[in-house]
Design an enzyme around this catalytic site. Structure first.
Site, mmCIF file in Angstrom:
data_model
loop_
_atom_site.group_PDB
_atom_site.id
_atom_site.type_symbol
_atom_site.label_atom_id
_atom_site.label_comp_id
_atom_site.label_asym_id
_atom_site.label_seq_id
_atom_site.Cartn_x
_atom_site.Cartn_y
_atom_site.Cartn_z
ATOM 1 N N HIS A 182 0.842 -1.213 0.000
ATOM 2 C CA HIS A 182 0.000 0.000 0.000
ATOM 3 C C HIS A 182 0.877 1.263 0.000
ATOM 4 O O HIS A 182 0.802 2.083 0.927
ATOM 5 C CB HIS A 182 -0.936 -0.013 1.212
ATOM 6 C CG HIS A 182 -2.390 0.090 0.873
ATOM 7 N ND1 HIS A 182 -3.066 -0.895 0.205
ATOM 8 C CD2 HIS A 182 -3.302 1.075 1.102
ATOM 9 C CE1 HIS A 182 -4.330 -0.553 0.052
ATOM 10 N NE2 HIS A 182 -4.507 0.649 0.568
ATOM 11 N N ASP A 186 -3.378 6.979 -1.632
ATOM 12 C CA ASP A 186 -4.619 6.432 -2.176
ATOM 13 C C ASP A 186 -4.343 6.040 -3.623
ATOM 14 O O ASP A 186 -3.345 6.450 -4.212
ATOM 15 C CB ASP A 186 -5.757 7.460 -2.106
ATOM 16 C CG ASP A 186 -7.133 6.792 -2.025
ATOM 17 O OD1 ASP A 186 -7.242 5.611 -2.416
ATOM 18 O OD2 ASP A 186 -8.083 7.452 -1.586
ATOM 19 N N GLY A 187 -5.231 5.234 -4.188
ATOM 20 C CA GLY A 187 -5.047 4.757 -5.554
ATOM 21 C C GLY A 187 -4.284 3.454 -5.633
ATOM 22 O O GLY A 187 -3.868 3.033 -6.713
ATOM 23 N N GLY A 189 -5.359 0.247 -4.979
ATOM 24 C CA GLY A 189 -6.092 -0.819 -5.654
ATOM 25 C C GLY A 189 -6.098 -0.637 -7.158
ATOM 26 O O GLY A 189 -5.861 -1.589 -7.915
ATOM 27 N N THR A 191 -3.950 0.977 -8.935
ATOM 28 C CA THR A 191 -2.595 0.747 -9.438
ATOM 29 C C THR A 191 -2.263 -0.738 -9.461
ATOM 30 O O THR A 191 -1.695 -1.239 -10.439
ATOM 31 C CB THR A 191 -1.568 1.485 -8.574
ATOM 32 O OG1 THR A 191 -1.883 2.876 -8.508
ATOM 33 C CG2 THR A 191 -0.162 1.333 -9.167
ATOM 34 N N ARG A 193 -4.204 -3.329 -9.797
ATOM 35 C CA ARG A 193 -4.897 -4.022 -10.893
ATOM 36 C C ARG A 193 -4.300 -3.636 -12.246
ATOM 37 O O ARG A 193 -4.241 -4.463 -13.164
ATOM 38 C CB ARG A 193 -6.395 -3.715 -10.829
ATOM 39 C CG ARG A 193 -7.072 -4.375 -9.614
ATOM 40 C CD ARG A 193 -8.559 -4.134 -9.571
ATOM 41 N NE ARG A 193 -8.933 -2.769 -9.232
ATOM 42 C CZ ARG A 193 -9.074 -2.299 -7.997
ATOM 43 N NH1 ARG A 193 -8.832 -3.089 -6.949
ATOM 44 N NH2 ARG A 193 -9.455 -1.046 -7.775
#
Length: 256
Positions: A182, A186-187, A189, A191, A193
């Site tokens: 992580h 933010d972002g 998930g 990234t 995928r």
């Protein structure tokens, strides 16, 4: 390998569905796509965003992106940003600098400008809707070192000859390890995928962009999150031997 495990590879290969290489080779672009519009990039951007709670419908987004039909900016802007990141990935190599640039594109309406493409320096907790802590990510002082190991492993895999099953195995691990670290505010998930598919494309070519993995994860998003949670509550005590259910989800995307 420094951070991406190989412990499940033999069992993964034994359970890998037969004939998926043929299904992959039969993939092709949609008729609606043209030089300035990609249907499957729209699919990826919409469903990856829906996993994160964006209220966007594929039909509306295709009308917006392909035919120029106007919607309120708040309805489409984050999906447009992610679409741009996928387009960037299609035309650039998978490496540390380009991963940061992809984040600068996909998160420009999510995080502060000075945090785009930058590793976080604060603790990160993933919480449920009712405020319960669901996961404690890598500690701030760990992030840079963990990500350097991640970048090195990705580069090593890109330079290594892999068979079809191994490509899917490591693509899933790249997705999983990234979201467990992580590294962004933010972002993560979105990234993760994107990185999964980016790796597939580097190893298997253009057809990888037609794999509807994001749609598969959204349609099974409760299972997606359940499989992510199976490894444990805290980064330092993750049990990667429990990752098989998550790893097995990506190949199922070829059955859509």
């Amino acid at each position: 390998m420094k951070i991406i495990p190989e412990i499940l590879l033999d069992n993964y290969k034994k359970s890998f569905p037969q004939g998926l290489d043929l299904k992959f080779n039969s993939l092709h672009d949609a008729e609606i796509s043209n030089d300035s519009f990609s249907f499957y990039t729209s699919v990826a951007s919409v469903f990856s965003s829906k996993i994160e709670g964006e209220e966007i419908e594929l039909d509306s987004y295709v009308k917006h992106k392909r035919f120029g039909i106007e919607f309120l900016p708040d309805y489409t802007k984050k999906i447009d940003d992610l679409y741009d990141a996928y387009c960037f990935a299609k035309n650039n190599s998978l490496n540390k600098n380009n991963i940061a640039e992809a984040h600068r594109l996909l998160a420009k309406n999510i995080v502060a400008e000075n945090q785009l493409g930058k590793h976080r320096i604060h603790p990160m907790f993933v919480t449920t809707d009712d405020g319960r802590i669901e996961y404690v990510a890598a500690l701030p002082h760990q992030v840079d070192n963990e990500m350097e190991a991640f970048y090195e492993d990705v580069e090593r895999l890109l330079n290594k000859e892999l068979d079809f099953q191994e490509v899917f195995y490591y693509a899933s691990w790249i997705h999983l390890i990234f979201v467990k670290i992580h590294p962004w505010n933010d972002g993560n998930g979105r990234t993760g995928r994107l990185l999964e598919k980016w790796f597939l494309s580097e190893k298997l070519g253009e057809k990888a962009w037609f794999v509807q993995s994001e749609k598969n994860y959204y349609q099974n998003h409760q299972l997606y999150y359940t499989n992510l949670r199976k490894l444990g509550l805290e980064y330092e005590s993750l049990d990667y031997s429990k990752a098989m259910p998550f790893l097995e989800m990506l190949p199922q995307s070829l059955l859509l």
